[in-house]
Scaffold this active site. Structure first.
Site, PDB file in Angstrom:
ATOM      1  CE1 TYR A 125       1.206  26.418  -4.619  1.00 27.45           C
ATOM      2  CE2 TYR A 125      -1.166  26.413  -4.867  1.00 27.45           C
ATOM      3  CZ  TYR A 125       0.073  26.012  -5.288  1.00 27.45           C
ATOM      4  OH  TYR A 125       0.182  25.211  -6.391  1.00 27.45           O
ATOM      5  CE  LYS A 171      17.636  25.013  -6.160  1.00 29.06           C
ATOM      6  NZ  LYS A 171      18.346  24.073  -7.050  1.00 29.06           N
ATOM      7  CG  ASP A 204      17.639  21.238  -8.438  1.00 26.94           C
ATOM      8  OD1 ASP A 204      17.713  20.680  -7.333  1.00 26.94           O
ATOM      9  OD2 ASP A 204      18.468  22.100  -8.818  1.00 26.94           O
ATOM     10  CG  ASP A 228       0.383  22.216  -7.647  1.00 27.79           C
ATOM     11  OD1 ASP A 228      -0.390  21.274  -7.896  1.00 27.79           O
ATOM     12  OD2 ASP A 228       0.369  23.294  -8.275  1.00 27.79           O
ATOM     13  CG  ASP A 232      -0.004  17.798 -11.853  1.00 32.21           C
ATOM     14  OD1 ASP A 232      -0.594  17.709 -10.758  1.00 32.21           O
ATOM     15  OD2 ASP A 232      -0.527  18.299 -12.864  1.00 32.21           O
TER      16      ASP A 232
HETATM   17 MG    MG Z   1      -1.845  20.876  -9.370  1.00 35.72          MG
END
Ligand code: MG
Ligand code: NAI
Length: 344
Positions: A125, A171, A204, A228, A232
């Site tokens: 980001y 990861k 994962d 992020d 969701d």
């Molecule tokens: Mg989002």
């Protein structure tokens, strides 16, 4: 009397619709909040030639808290050289280093109850993307300082909320330096919280486990991009994006926003579920130490769901954003008059 000052950024798409609901609900429980609207985002960009300005961020930094709807990422980005995403700009310039995303099933009552802590300033980001010959390169930045800072906050909040378990998600088998640094910093902080069980998982297989058996997890501590995506995913396993609130926390100010985006497919139709924004407003009141008022909002949402008179389309009904808002306001009225608190 609180007299707190709230900067309101309705933004784009369904942002203004759900933020209007949240502000109505806030006004119903707290008569002396001061609200000031700020224009930022894609509509603002098309109208004024900028999506957000440095002056606006400086002005907003003087407020006690920020209520944010959503922004649409310009689909025609190449027409807007130097475009700055308002939410990423605010997270960076206001020092909002922790993104806290509770995902609790209050509609389907699946028992899902997660607290996601997402580092909010680093990772991919930082948006340092460039071309190197034929390669498109994005820099992933992870520092010891920021990793420890989010981990300290996550463990402190987990302890305060009597949470039992923290899952560090990374990861590090592939990204040994970056994700390895994050995992090690979090592990180090964890050693100061022996009453909280700590485990770490690869992102994962974590996602697979989260879908198969979400009850295995309690608190989740992770980097910006995984956080992020996972929030969701968790919202989808829970009641959906229409129910997921969030807080972006800094040392001096915090910004509250629904996890969802601007949902252009719903914009202007009065169909969006306002609950994610309303619960974000309740989180804001908790932050402002208006705990009783926050509890009234949460209880009014629970009461609305229990009565089931209004359901938006994501809940299988045809209720409108405005209907849901009116129902929540009605519940607030009942709670205030009769002191009926519904459990969350
Ligand atoms: Mg989002
Ligand atoms: P989205 O979260 O806006 O929508 C995803 C799906 O969830 C859509 O089908 C939408 O209809 C549904 N949905 C979202 N909020 C809902 C609500 N309150 N009630 C009922 N259904 C709801 O994500 P999407 O479609 O990927 O992105 C749309 C735009 O939003 C893009 O421009 C994206 O960049 C932006 N975005 C902005 C964010 C922010 O401002 N913080 C966060 C995520 C996306």
């Amino acid at each position: 009397m609180s007299g707190k000052k709230i900067a309101v950024i309705p933004g784009d798409g369904i942002g203004p619709e759900v933020i209007d609901a949240a502000v109505q609900v806030l006004k119903a429980v707290c008569s002396d909040l001061y609200f000031q609207n700020f224009e930022a985002g894609y509509e603002c960009l098309k109208k004024n030639g900028y999506a957000i300005t440095g002056d606006m961020t400086a002005e907003i930094s003087k407020f006690d808290a920020v209520l944010f709807g959503a922004n649409t990422t310009p689909p025609d980005l190449r027409n807007y050289k130097g475009y700055k995403s308002p939410i990423l700009t605010l997270r960076r310039d206001l020092g909002l280093f922790a993104n806290i995303r509770p995902v609790k099933s209050i509609f389907k009552n699946t028992g899902l109850d997660l607290l996601i802590f997402r580092e909010n300033t680093e990772d991919l980001y930082v948006q340092r993307e460039f071309m190197r010959g034929g390669e498109a390169v994005a820099e992933k930045i992870i520092t010891e300082k920021s990793s420890r800072r989010i981990a300290e906050l996550a463990y402190k909040q987990a302890r305060a909320n009597r949470r039992k378990k923290m899952t560090i998600v990374h990861k590090a088998n592939v990204l040994k330096l970056t994700d390895g640094l994050f995992r090690n910093a979090c592990r180090d902080v964890a050693s100061g919280y022996p009453e909280i069980t700590t485990e770490d998982r690869l992102v994962d297989s974590f996602c697979c486990q989260l879908v198969v058996d979400p009850g295995m997890f309690d608190c989740i501590l992770t980097m910006n991009l995984y956080g992020d995506i996972i929030s969701d995913l968790a919202a989808g396993i829970g009641d959906g994006l229409g129910f997921a609130p969030s807080c972006n926390l800094g040392d001096d100010i915090a910004l509250f926003e629904p996890v969802h985006g601007s949902a252009p497919d719903l914009a202007g139709q009065n169909r969006a579920n306002p609950i994610a924004a309303v619960l974000s407003a309740a989180m804001m009141l908790e932050y402002l130490e208006l705990t009783e008022q926050a509890r009234i909002i949460q209880s009014a949402v629970a009461g609305t769901l229990k009565k089931g008179f209004t359901r938006t389309f994501d809940m299988g009904g045809d209720g409108r954003t405005g209907d849901m808002t009116l129902e929540i306001l009605k519940q607030i009225d009942i709670i205030v008059k009769e002191n009926v608190i519904y459990g969350r």
